[in-house]
Design an enzyme around this catalytic site. Structure first.
Site, PDB file in Angstrom:
ATOM      1  CE  LYS A 157      17.930 -29.378 -29.237  1.00  0.00           C
ATOM      2  NZ  LYS A 157      18.989 -28.890 -28.361  1.00  0.00           N
ATOM      3  CB  THR A 215      22.674 -28.703 -28.953  1.00  0.00           C
ATOM      4  OG1 THR A 215      21.592 -28.295 -29.787  1.00  0.00           O
ATOM      5  CG2 THR A 215      22.311 -28.514 -27.501  1.00  0.00           C
ATOM      6  CE1 TYR A 269      38.909 -36.483 -16.813  1.00  0.00           C
ATOM      7  CE2 TYR A 269      39.744 -38.634 -16.178  1.00  0.00           C
ATOM      8  CZ  TYR A 269      38.778 -37.648 -16.088  1.00  0.00           C
ATOM      9  OH  TYR A 269      37.697 -37.817 -15.289  1.00  0.00           O
ATOM     10  CG  ASP A 324      20.135 -21.725 -26.949  1.00  0.00           C
ATOM     11  OD1 ASP A 324      20.484 -22.435 -27.905  1.00  0.00           O
ATOM     12  OD2 ASP A 324      19.728 -22.181 -25.865  1.00  0.00           O
ATOM     13  NE  ARG A 345      21.700 -36.275 -26.520  1.00  0.00           N
ATOM     14  CZ  ARG A 345      20.402 -36.230 -26.817  1.00  0.00           C
ATOM     15  NH1 ARG A 345      19.907 -36.997 -27.769  1.00  0.00           N
ATOM     16  NH2 ARG A 345      19.598 -35.421 -26.165  1.00  0.00           N
ATOM     17  CD  GLU A 405      40.347 -32.222 -15.480  1.00  0.00           C
ATOM     18  OE1 GLU A 405      41.320 -31.924 -14.775  1.00  0.00           O
ATOM     19  OE2 GLU A 405      39.365 -32.859 -15.061  1.00  0.00           O
TER      20      GLU A 405
HETATM   21  N1  DSN Z   1      15.255 -30.863 -25.191  1.00  0.00           N
HETATM   22  C1  DSN Z   1      15.442 -29.987 -26.314  1.00  0.00           C
HETATM   23  C2  DSN Z   1      14.182 -29.772 -27.071  1.00  0.00           C
HETATM   24  O1  DSN Z   1      13.448 -30.731 -27.212  1.00  0.00           O
HETATM   25  O2  DSN Z   1      13.917 -28.682 -27.551  1.00  0.00           O
HETATM   26  C3  DSN Z   1      16.074 -28.738 -25.926  1.00  0.00           C
HETATM   27  O3  DSN Z   1      17.184 -28.972 -25.140  1.00  0.00           O
END
Ligand code: DSN
Length: 467
Positions: free
Chosen positions: A243, A240, A59, A214, A249, A61
């Site tokens: 990707k 994120t 932990y 984003d 993740r 925080e």
């Molecule tokens: N779920 C993702 C996508 O497939 O674009 C975005 O968060």
């Protein structure tokens, strides 16, 4: 018993064979299939090692040097290294940009930004979900506020031009002048062209709005320097990390520091995003950061500065362009007539198929993709297209000539779906019944699936060998 080393140090296969078998089956599904969901990828062994390391136990925080728990000497080092490498991966000056690496993923990262800088029921504008935006950019329908972003804030979407599939910046500018948003979001979940961040900046400035990019889908392409970067024009950038970036993740938030603008009397007006965003993440919305994921981001950001990573991202784009070109040659309509990035949106209206049926038949032949709205669709629940991406296939080593084979499989699958529809009529339930029972169709689907799987198994899959 619970502290017994022999109990605690069992492997998963020994401790929970039932679950282990399910995970092994999922691994085999990943190996045997062609993964074309544009937001998915296969992360590396070092990132997986971070995720399953002892960092998971701790932990912490608070922020490095200001924790609410003891024992964070090494956790602080991990988080600081992650911050430093993330700024380096995007070539950012730490005097001008700060970062928070604690968001659990992209949705919490976006919500933390809104919480930080938009007052309750303050106004935001994002690309509408049916036009390629993300749920968290404010999605709502006529009858229902779907995303928390539209429940807790006032959302006014902007749209693409249905004729071209391109973002209608003029209309966005006109609406923004009337709506006066506090925040404009430049980001996508399904849009195959580069964004005009300069234009977004002009529209934001005209209305005194913040601009948040984003870049979740394209953050790997941005790190590799292959598409325009949002950093030059944005106040805040979220992403994120799993990707195109190919890390764990998780989510991160970059925010500007220093001078925001110059006032009427020549005085400097400073950004005050750092404390607002940090406090929105914790204690505003989250508890203890996931230190194993933060370590995974640190490793992914180190990888993102290598020549191998740049080569990979170049191939992702080459493969997506080839996918688009070959699908067009096979007679399919591609929204925006092509792609600049890692994804392709196929408009199936002229092919006489729905997105749901296309997604279903492709899943039956071990090609994973997702149904998606195309410009002009009336409902997000009955979309007319499929979204296809190349990041995961490229990680497995596919190049343009392999993509030609993939297009051949997709085309044959979609033609089978047409044949099935001729027998079944339009209802999905009948489509599935014919697919599962028709004595002419069943062997054709099985044979095609076997061909796809034999092809897919030729390509290596990163990660642990069995699970
Ligand atoms: N779920 C993702 C996508 O497939 O674009 C975005 O968060």
């Amino acid at each position: 018993m619970s502290g017994d080393a022999s109990f605690m140090n069992q492997t998963l296969g020994q401790a929970d064979p039932e679950l282990y078998e399910i995970i092994c089956n999922e691994k085999d599904r990943q190996r045997a299939g062609l993964e074309m969901i544009a937001s998915e990828n296969f992360t590396s062994v070092p990132v997986l090692q971070c995720l399953s390391s002892c960092l998971h136990n701790k932990y912490s925080e608070g922020l490095p040097g200001q924790r609410y728990y003891g024992g964070n000497e090494f956790i602080d080092k991990v988080e600081l290294l992650c911050q430093k490498r993330s700024l380096e991966a995007y070539r950012l000056d730490p005097e001008k940009w700060g970062i928070n690496v604690q968001p659990y993923s992209g949705s919490p990262a976006n919500f933390a930004v809104y919480t930080a800088i938009v007052e309750p029921h303050g106004r935001i504008m994002g690309l509408d979900l049916p036009d390629g935006g993300h749920l968290t950019h404010g999605y709502m329908t006529t009858n229902k506020k779907i995303s928390g972003t539209s429940i807790f804030f006032e959302s006014m979407p902007y749209k693409v031009d249905p004729a071209t599939g391109l973002i209608d910046y003029d209309k966005l500018a006109e609406t923004a002048r009337l709506f006066k948003p506090k925040l404009i979001i430049a980001g996508i979940s399904c849009y195959s062209r580069c964004l005009d961040y300069k234009r977004f900046r002009q529209i934001a400035d005209e209305n005194g709005a913040y601009l948040m990019a984003d870049m979740a889908h394209v953050s790997g392409l941005v790190a590799a320097g292959l598409i325009p970067s949002p950093f030059e024009y944005s106040d805040i950038v979220t992403t994120t990390t799993h990707k195109t970036l190919r890390g764990p993740r998780a989510g991160i938030i970059f925010f500007r520091k220093g001078i925001r603008s110059v006032g009427k009397n020549g005085e400097n007006i400073m950004y005050d995003l750092e404390s607002k965003i940090n406090q929105a993440v914790f204690p505003g919305l989250q508890g203890g950061p996931h230190n194993n994921a933060i370590a995974g981001i640190a490793t992914a950001m180190k990888q993102a500065t290598t020549p191998e990573f740049k080569n990979y991202q170049e191939q992702v784009i080459k493969n997506a362009k080839r996918l688009s070109d070959r699908l067009k040659s096979a007679g399919y309509k591609i929204t925006t007539d092509g792609t600049d990035v890692h994804l392709v949106l196929v408009d199936l209206r002229s092919a006489g198929l729905t997105g749901s049926k296309a997604e279903h038949i492709l899943e039956e032949i071990s090609i994973a993709c997702n149904k998606n709205t195309v410009p002009g669709d009336k409902s997000a629940f009955n979309p007319s297209g499929i979204r296809l991406g190349t990041p995961a296939l490229t990680t497995r080593g596919l190049v343009e000539s392999d993509i030609d084979k993939v297009v051949e499989f997709i085309d044959r699958g979609l033609k089978l779906a047409k044949d099935i529809t001729t027998i079944s009529g339009p209802k999905m339930v009948d489509f599935k019944r014919v697919l599962a029972t028709d004595t002419n169709i069943v062997p054709k689907v099985k044979a095609l699936r076997e061909e796809v799987e034999t092809f897919a198994r030729k390509f290596s899959l990163p990660g642990y060998p069995d699970y």
